[in-house]
Motif scaffolding. Structure first.
Motif, PDB file in Angstrom:
ATOM      1  N   THR A  15       0.843  -1.209   0.000  1.00  0.00           N
ATOM      2  CA  THR A  15       0.000   0.000   0.000  1.00  0.00           C
ATOM      3  C   THR A  15       0.870   1.247   0.000  1.00  0.00           C
ATOM      4  OG1 THR A  15      -1.641  -1.205   1.264  1.00  0.00           O
ATOM      5  CG2 THR A  15      -1.867   1.181   1.223  1.00  0.00           C
ATOM      6  N   ARG A  16       1.968   1.194   0.736  1.00  0.00           N
ATOM      7  CA  ARG A  16       2.852   2.381   0.783  1.00  0.00           C
ATOM      8  C   ARG A  16       3.552   2.582  -0.562  1.00  0.00           C
ATOM      9  NH1 ARG A  16       3.170   0.718   6.270  1.00  0.00           N
ATOM     10  NH2 ARG A  16       5.182  -0.354   6.196  1.00  0.00           N
ATOM     11  N   LEU A  17       3.812   1.444  -1.257  1.00  0.00           N
ATOM     12  CA  LEU A  17       4.394   1.583  -2.610  1.00  0.00           C
ATOM     13  C   LEU A  17       3.378   2.276  -3.526  1.00  0.00           C
ATOM     14  CD1 LEU A  17       6.184  -1.817  -3.321  1.00  0.00           C
ATOM     15  CD2 LEU A  17       7.127   0.279  -2.397  1.00  0.00           C
ATOM     16  N   ILE A  19       1.110   4.398  -2.630  1.00  0.00           N
ATOM     17  CA  ILE A  19       1.037   5.826  -2.278  1.00  0.00           C
ATOM     18  C   ILE A  19       2.229   6.582  -2.867  1.00  0.00           C
ATOM     19  CG2 ILE A  19       1.138   7.461  -0.338  1.00  0.00           C
ATOM     20  CD1 ILE A  19      -0.547   5.465   1.278  1.00  0.00           C
ATOM     21  N   VAL A  20       3.415   5.998  -2.769  1.00  0.00           N
ATOM     22  CA  VAL A  20       4.607   6.667  -3.326  1.00  0.00           C
ATOM     23  C   VAL A  20       4.425   6.880  -4.823  1.00  0.00           C
ATOM     24  CG1 VAL A  20       7.074   6.374  -3.831  1.00  0.00           C
ATOM     25  CG2 VAL A  20       6.209   5.858  -1.539  1.00  0.00           C
ATOM     26  N   ALA A  21       3.907   5.862  -5.515  1.00  0.00           N
ATOM     27  CA  ALA A  21       3.732   5.984  -6.977  1.00  0.00           C
ATOM     28  C   ALA A  21       2.720   7.081  -7.314  1.00  0.00           C
ATOM     29  CB  ALA A  21       3.277   4.640  -7.552  1.00  0.00           C
ATOM     30  N   LEU A  22       1.676   7.218  -6.471  1.00  0.00           N
ATOM     31  CA  LEU A  22       0.664   8.258  -6.743  1.00  0.00           C
ATOM     32  C   LEU A  22       1.223   9.658  -6.513  1.00  0.00           C
ATOM     33  CD1 LEU A  22      -2.437   6.484  -5.167  1.00  0.00           C
ATOM     34  CD2 LEU A  22      -2.165   7.146  -7.568  1.00  0.00           C
ATOM     35  N   LEU A  23       2.078   9.766  -5.485  1.00  0.00           N
ATOM     36  CA  LEU A  23       2.615  11.101  -5.157  1.00  0.00           C
ATOM     37  C   LEU A  23       3.717  11.531  -6.125  1.00  0.00           C
ATOM     38  CD1 LEU A  23       2.736  10.970  -1.254  1.00  0.00           C
ATOM     39  CD2 LEU A  23       0.984  11.956  -2.723  1.00  0.00           C
ATOM     40  N   ILE A  36      -8.817   7.794  -4.578  1.00  0.00           N
ATOM     41  CA  ILE A  36      -8.092   7.060  -5.629  1.00  0.00           C
ATOM     42  C   ILE A  36      -7.912   5.593  -5.248  1.00  0.00           C
ATOM     43  CG2 ILE A  36      -5.863   6.889  -6.821  1.00  0.00           C
ATOM     44  CD1 ILE A  36      -5.633   9.982  -6.372  1.00  0.00           C
ATOM     45  N   THR A  37      -7.510   5.370  -3.999  1.00  0.00           N
ATOM     46  CA  THR A  37      -7.142   4.002  -3.597  1.00  0.00           C
ATOM     47  C   THR A  37      -8.313   3.216  -3.014  1.00  0.00           C
ATOM     48  OG1 THR A  37      -6.534   4.781  -1.399  1.00  0.00           O
ATOM     49  CG2 THR A  37      -4.767   4.715  -3.035  1.00  0.00           C
ATOM     50  N   ARG A  38      -9.400   3.933  -2.644  1.00  0.00           N
ATOM     51  CA  ARG A  38     -10.573   3.322  -1.973  1.00  0.00           C
ATOM     52  C   ARG A  38     -10.197   2.745  -0.614  1.00  0.00           C
ATOM     53  NH1 ARG A  38     -13.429   5.716  -5.440  1.00  0.00           N
ATOM     54  NH2 ARG A  38     -13.585   4.922  -7.538  1.00  0.00           N
ATOM     55  N   GLU A  91       4.553  -3.039 -10.550  1.00  0.00           N
ATOM     56  CA  GLU A  91       4.321  -4.487 -10.658  1.00  0.00           C
ATOM     57  C   GLU A  91       3.080  -4.922  -9.878  1.00  0.00           C
ATOM     58  OE1 GLU A  91       7.964  -6.331  -9.416  1.00  0.00           O
ATOM     59  OE2 GLU A  91       9.116  -5.212 -10.933  1.00  0.00           O
ATOM     60  N   LEU A  92       2.463  -3.971  -9.141  1.00  0.00           N
ATOM     61  CA  LEU A  92       1.291  -4.330  -8.335  1.00  0.00           C
ATOM     62  C   LEU A  92       0.023  -4.358  -9.195  1.00  0.00           C
ATOM     63  CD1 LEU A  92       1.972  -2.063  -5.214  1.00  0.00           C
ATOM     64  CD2 LEU A  92       2.154  -4.559  -5.298  1.00  0.00           C
ATOM     65  N   PRO A  93      -0.941  -5.256  -8.895  1.00  0.00           N
ATOM     66  CA  PRO A  93      -2.169  -5.346  -9.716  1.00  0.00           C
ATOM     67  C   PRO A  93      -3.019  -4.070  -9.650  1.00  0.00           C
ATOM     68  CG  PRO A  93      -2.293  -6.787  -7.773  1.00  0.00           C
ATOM     69  CD  PRO A  93      -0.895  -6.280  -7.836  1.00  0.00           C
ATOM     70  N   GLU A  94      -2.907  -3.287  -8.530  1.00  0.00           N
ATOM     71  CA  GLU A  94      -3.747  -2.073  -8.375  1.00  0.00           C
ATOM     72  C   GLU A  94      -3.202  -0.882  -9.178  1.00  0.00           C
ATOM     73  OE1 GLU A  94      -2.394  -3.716  -5.840  1.00  0.00           O
ATOM     74  OE2 GLU A  94      -3.931  -4.264  -4.370  1.00  0.00           O
TER      75      GLU A  94
END
Ligand SMILES: C[S@@+](CC[C@H](N)C(=O)[O-])C[C@H]1O[C@@H](n2cnc3c(N)ncnc32)[C@H](O)[C@@H]1O
Length: 309
Positions: A15-17, A19-23, A36-38, A91-94
């Motif tokens: 989840t923290r990965l 968040i980092v990608a979104l920021l 965004i993440t629900r 690499e995450l499905p989300e």
């Protein structure tokens, strides 16, 4: 715990990965990250706290909201960890869903910023806007003026003279009212304007040396003169060769009460009369136009007339 271990621990959670990608793209609030993440608000706040603790994320308060962004000063190990986290997040499905939602949230933010201006388009000059005023525009325009010597004839308490004195080399404010001159002079002193001098005198024969000023201003003053043509001849005399005159006055109107209400001698002027008097006084390059019209009755209109000696 060392800084490296803190960063590794902070990035050990998918989840923290995310968040980092979104920021990476823009700063976001907790609410926006939630949308965004629900994910729940408290979960997001906890994750952000850990990322901030590890120096990977920074925050900024704006009123009641806090915005988070990646640590822009990150270099060395922290910078490398951020890059690694971005790679891992892909690499995450989300990831693809997060990016689509992020686009939507950012587009809506942009739209919201435009909603207000779209609503007021076409009425901009008539409604209140924080910080927008003619006085502020006046200061801006003054910055492009060279350091002139100015005579403001029929200056009143010096509304315009004071503005001009902040930029001009010297301003001589002439008015025939003893009280107004005393008041204006005291105000100029209080405001520390040493280059603004008030003189009592008639604008038809102003107490100003011949060939001594770069600019003569007559703002809503000429219609008080017994003989406007004389006033324009005197203005011409005190100007240096090449100097300019600027007149703001009322276009001829039929509001008879102006005499009793405002002490006006003339009911404004026809553009043709003003043009003729200016020409007879010796002015060249004369330009006259209507620059303002009042919406309320009696619908006064303002003329701006300019000419050169
Ligand atoms: C409507 S006020 C304009 C003040 C200022 N120019 C402005 O635009 O804010 C007119 C001013 O002209 C002055 N005035 C009227 N007749 C004058 C004259 N013959 N000579 C000099 N000043 C005169 C009045 O005392 C008054 O202060």
């Amino acid at each position: 715990m060392s800084a490296t271990l803190k960063s590794l621990r902070a990035l050990s959670d998918p989840t923290r990965l995310r968040i980092v990608a979104l920021l990476e793209r823009d700063e976001l609030s907790v609410n926006e990250l939630q949308e965004i993440t629900r994910l729940g608000q408290s979960r997001i706040s906890t994750h952000l706290g850990l990322l901030q603790d590890a120096g990977l994320v920074q925050s900024r308060r704006e009123g009641k909201r806090t915005f988070y962004k990646l640590n822009s000063q990150a270099n060395g190990a922290v910078g490398e960890f951020i890059q690694l986290a971005n790679r891992g997040a892909k690499e995450l499905p989300e990831h693809s869903g997060d990016q689509i939602n992020l686009k939507r949230v950012l587009a809506r933010r942009k739209e919201q910023a435009q909603v207000y201006f779209n609503q007021i388009a076409g009425r901009f000059d008539r409604i209140y806007g924080p910080g927008r005023s003619w006085q502020a525009f006046g200061h801006l325009l003054l910055r492009v003026l060279p350091p002139l010597v100015v005579a403001d004839l029929g200056a009143g308490e010096g509304l315009l003279s004071e503005l001009l004195a902040r930029r001009c080399k010297r301003v001589i404010a002439v008015d025939n009212s003893e009280k107004i001159v005393a008041f204006g002079a005291a105000k100029a002193k209080k405001n520390g304007l040493k280059n603004l001098e008030f003189r009592q005198g008639d604008l038809q024969n102003p107490p100003v040396d011949v060939d001594s000023v770069d600019l003569v201003i007559l703002s809503q003053a000429l219609h008080h003169a017994e003989n406007p043509a004389d006033a324009l001849r005197s203005a011409h005399k005190i100007l240096k060769p090449g100097g300019q005159i600027m007149i703001l006055d009322l276009l001829k109107h039929n509001f008879e009460k102006a005499h009793e209400l405002y002490g006006d001698r003339w009911p404004g002027f026809a553009e043709s009369d003003l043009h003729r008097w200016m020409e007879e006084a010796g002015f060249k390059k004369i330009e006259i136009s209507i620059v303002a019209a009042e919406e309320q009755p009696p619908h006064f209109q303002t003329i701006l007339a300019g000419g050169e000696k």
